[in-house]
Enzyme design. Sequence first.
Site, PDB file in Angstrom:
ATOM      1  CG  ASP A   1      -2.271 -20.061  -1.077  1.00  0.00           C
ATOM      2  OD1 ASP A   1      -1.515 -19.882  -0.097  1.00  0.00           O
ATOM      3  OD2 ASP A   1      -1.898 -20.647  -2.110  1.00  0.00           O
TER       4      ASP A   1
ATOM      5  CE  LYS B   1       0.985 -17.245  -2.512  1.00  0.00           C
ATOM      6  NZ  LYS B   1       0.425 -18.569  -2.437  1.00  0.00           N
TER       7      LYS B   1
ATOM      8  CG  ASP C   1      -7.360  -4.344   3.780  1.00  0.00           C
ATOM      9  OD1 ASP C   1      -8.351  -4.244   4.513  1.00  0.00           O
ATOM     10  OD2 ASP C   1      -7.162  -3.606   2.788  1.00  0.00           O
TER      11      ASP C   1
ATOM     12  CG  ASP D   1     -12.879  -6.748   6.001  1.00  0.00           C
ATOM     13  OD1 ASP D   1     -12.813  -6.202   7.121  1.00  0.00           O
ATOM     14  OD2 ASP D   1     -13.095  -6.122   4.953  1.00  0.00           O
TER      15      ASP D   1
ATOM     16  CE1 TYR E   1      -3.340  -2.662  -0.014  1.00  0.00           C
ATOM     17  CE2 TYR E   1      -3.855  -2.180   2.254  1.00  0.00           C
ATOM     18  CZ  TYR E   1      -4.095  -2.889   1.103  1.00  0.00           C
ATOM     19  OH  TYR E   1      -5.099  -3.831   1.065  1.00  0.00           O
TER      20      TYR E   1
END
Length: 365
Positions: A230, A198, A254, A258, A148
């Site tokens: 994943d 990852k 992020d 959620d 970001y």
Amino acid sequence: MNNLQKKYKIAVLPGDGIGPEVMQEAYKIIKILNKKFNTKIYTKEYDIGGIAIDKYGKSLPKKTLVGCEKSDAILLGSIGGPKWDNLPSNKRPEVSSLLFIRKYFKFFINLRPSILINKLHNLSPLNKKISKKGFNILCIRDLTGGIYFGKPSKEVKEKNKHYAIDTTIYHTYEIKRIAKIAFEEAMNRKYKVLSIDKSNVLQTSKLWRKTVNKISINYPKVKLSHLYFDNAVMQIIKNPNKFDVILCPNLIGDIISDQCGILTGSIGMIPSASINEKKFGLYEPAGGSAPDIQGKKIANPIAQILSLSMLIKYSFNMNNLSNLINLAVKKTLLKGYKTYDISNGKKFLSTKEMGNEIVKSLIEG
Ligand code: NAD
């Protein structure tokens, strides 16, 4: 002087949509804390977001920023709504105030607890076999690093080429400081940290994993595990009860925060804390301004009340009082009281009534 004798100032920013509605219920809790538990918590309200654009032409007036600076913590409602959605993106309330505040106060970590009490498992969208075990996950997300904020980040049009580029950067100091907090949180919970990355593909993830491993040596009682992003998404859905503290880089956090939030049944019950190195923090519900229910008096005040509870824990260091607020919320839910969002269309309380019930449970102790 102990924390109860100390005077604390909260900058209260109700904002837009349901923000001012649910904030009224957080005020009730502050009143009880001062009255019953002898805290000296003072509040001062400031405008932010769309309402500030309407009044002053900007979403973060100087007075609000100065008010936040002069306070010991910030309690936010929510920001934005359809009225301001079509402004240019840098003038939209969330970008021009919230993102600015996060950067200005150097909030580097976001903590989001997602809790499903097993007796309320039917609120969760998960299969009953999984949800009936309940879960209690604390998602810890880096807020300042990763894709970001890495530079360059741009769209490039050249002679025969048209592409876009984003950059992911992580410094070891960024990974170390958040990993330490994850392990410290785990020491007060179930002694488990799952770090998600990852590292089968990304260099930044390899460094993330190596650094988290190094920090873990200082916390021998905490069991550290790693999952690729994943696989983590699948494992959390399959068995959220297995997890305790989940530590994530910015982009991954992020999404994972959620995912954990919605597994509890309603975003209206999820609080969050963004904190800097001095434990100064911004505390706010994970959801937005919910324009679809604004003014209907049905918003769930729990996320706002639990955000206040996090403020009291992390910025005021009053763990016992924070636990009492959490307990009052849990008791109220166990008594069977529900707001619209968690009622499956059956009998439900208004925002105000739910706040009153939580206050009653807090007074009962
Ligand atoms: P939202 O979170 O506001 O709403 C999504 C759904 O969740 C809606 O159905 C809403 O009714 C429900 N919901 C949210 N909070 C609730 C509560 N306390 N009680 C009951 N139901 C609740 O997301 P959105 O609709 O995508 O966004 C609406 C506005 O909020 C947009 O302008 C968006 O930019 C803004 N927003 C602000 C923040 C923030 O202030 N930090 C965060 C996200 C979105």
